[in-house]
Design a protein around this motif. Sequence first.
Motif, PDB file in Angstrom:
ATOM      1  N   CYS A   1       0.859  -1.176   0.000  1.00 43.94           N
ATOM      2  CA  CYS A   1       0.000   0.000   0.000  1.00 43.94           C
ATOM      3  C   CYS A   1       0.901   1.233   0.000  1.00 43.94           C
ATOM      4  O   CYS A   1       2.031   1.177   0.498  1.00 43.94           O
ATOM      5  CB  CYS A   1      -0.884  -0.022   1.239  1.00 43.94           C
ATOM      6  SG  CYS A   1      -2.302   1.058   1.124  1.00 43.94           S
TER       7      CYS A   1
ATOM      8  N   GLN B   1      -8.846 -10.506  -5.373  1.00 44.46           N
ATOM      9  CA  GLN B   1      -7.937  -9.363  -5.265  1.00 44.46           C
ATOM     10  C   GLN B   1      -6.472  -9.791  -5.291  1.00 44.46           C
ATOM     11  O   GLN B   1      -5.591  -8.955  -5.401  1.00 44.46           O
ATOM     12  CB  GLN B   1      -8.197  -8.603  -3.956  1.00 44.46           C
ATOM     13  CG  GLN B   1      -9.509  -7.860  -3.912  1.00 44.46           C
ATOM     14  CD  GLN B   1      -9.710  -7.227  -2.551  1.00 44.46           C
ATOM     15  OE1 GLN B   1     -10.228  -7.843  -1.636  1.00 44.46           O
ATOM     16  NE2 GLN B   1      -9.263  -5.987  -2.429  1.00 44.46           N
TER      17      GLN B   1
ATOM     18  N   THR C   1      -0.826  -8.343  -3.586  1.00 45.49           N
ATOM     19  CA  THR C   1      -1.846  -7.397  -4.009  1.00 45.49           C
ATOM     20  C   THR C   1      -1.363  -5.998  -3.665  1.00 45.49           C
ATOM     21  O   THR C   1      -0.563  -5.812  -2.749  1.00 45.49           O
ATOM     22  CB  THR C   1      -3.223  -7.680  -3.370  1.00 45.49           C
ATOM     23  OG1 THR C   1      -4.217  -6.891  -4.026  1.00 45.49           O
ATOM     24  CG2 THR C   1      -3.247  -7.394  -1.884  1.00 45.49           C
TER      25      THR C   1
ATOM     26  N   ASP D   1      -5.587  -0.226  -3.384  1.00 47.58           N
ATOM     27  CA  ASP D   1      -5.785   0.918  -4.269  1.00 47.58           C
ATOM     28  C   ASP D   1      -6.024   2.244  -3.557  1.00 47.58           C
ATOM     29  O   ASP D   1      -6.294   3.241  -4.199  1.00 47.58           O
ATOM     30  CB  ASP D   1      -6.946   0.640  -5.221  1.00 47.58           C
ATOM     31  CG  ASP D   1      -8.244   0.353  -4.484  1.00 47.58           C
ATOM     32  OD1 ASP D   1      -8.237   0.319  -3.241  1.00 47.58           O
ATOM     33  OD2 ASP D   1      -9.266   0.160  -5.156  1.00 47.58           O
ATOM     34  N   GLN D   2      -5.937   2.260  -2.240  1.00 50.21           N
ATOM     35  CA  GLN D   2      -6.143   3.502  -1.508  1.00 50.21           C
ATOM     36  C   GLN D   2      -4.993   3.715  -0.535  1.00 50.21           C
ATOM     37  O   GLN D   2      -4.205   2.822  -0.278  1.00 50.21           O
ATOM     38  CB  GLN D   2      -7.458   3.447  -0.729  1.00 50.21           C
ATOM     39  CG  GLN D   2      -8.670   3.295  -1.611  1.00 50.21           C
ATOM     40  CD  GLN D   2      -9.938   3.171  -0.782  1.00 50.21           C
ATOM     41  OE1 GLN D   2      -9.986   3.578   0.362  1.00 50.21           O
ATOM     42  NE2 GLN D   2     -10.964   2.609  -1.377  1.00 50.21           N
TER      43      GLN D   2
END
Length: 187
Positions: free
Chosen positions: A33, A92, A115, A118-119
Amino acid sequence: MKNFPVTFIDQDDNQKKTGWVSRSVSVSGFIFCYDFFLCQWLVLANKRGKKTSEFSGYWNCPCGYLKYNETASEAMSRKILEETGLEIYPEQLSLCAINSSPEENHQNVVIRYFTILDQDYTNYLLLTDEYGELNKTEEIEWIPVNKIDQYQWAFNHDVIISEIFNSYVDIPWWKKIIRKLYSKYCA
């Protein structure tokens, strides 16, 4: 059949060792992330607790064994939830490697997933081990990728984090577009 430990003498070094019966396929997941405030990539990891069979006190990314009648991606989703409280659905996850090196992983076949969330990671700060077994997870953190060398890692996860990050996460935008087009039209 339930998983259970067996003790044996290793013929190479004549040392007493523990192996597992029926624990031959495992999964590991690498969740990345981006922290927009500090402008850095993070990876989700947990510190192994006192009840773990090995590497207690070391860090790892979520990992574990498949249960009966469970797909590898379902097992990975379950282990992420158990060890971090983060709900990641099987769809995902992207398969990135299958490893069967006996010296690295105790005769296991390890199926690796990753993964990219997306934020901003602040949307994923509510982490917990309440879904897992007591004392299997000691701490949970978003660790800056550029600081993974400051932690003690189990299962070579520091090396694997770097490999996955360099191969799938930290790549130029144009390569990402080419990979998406290739997987959509050529795979």
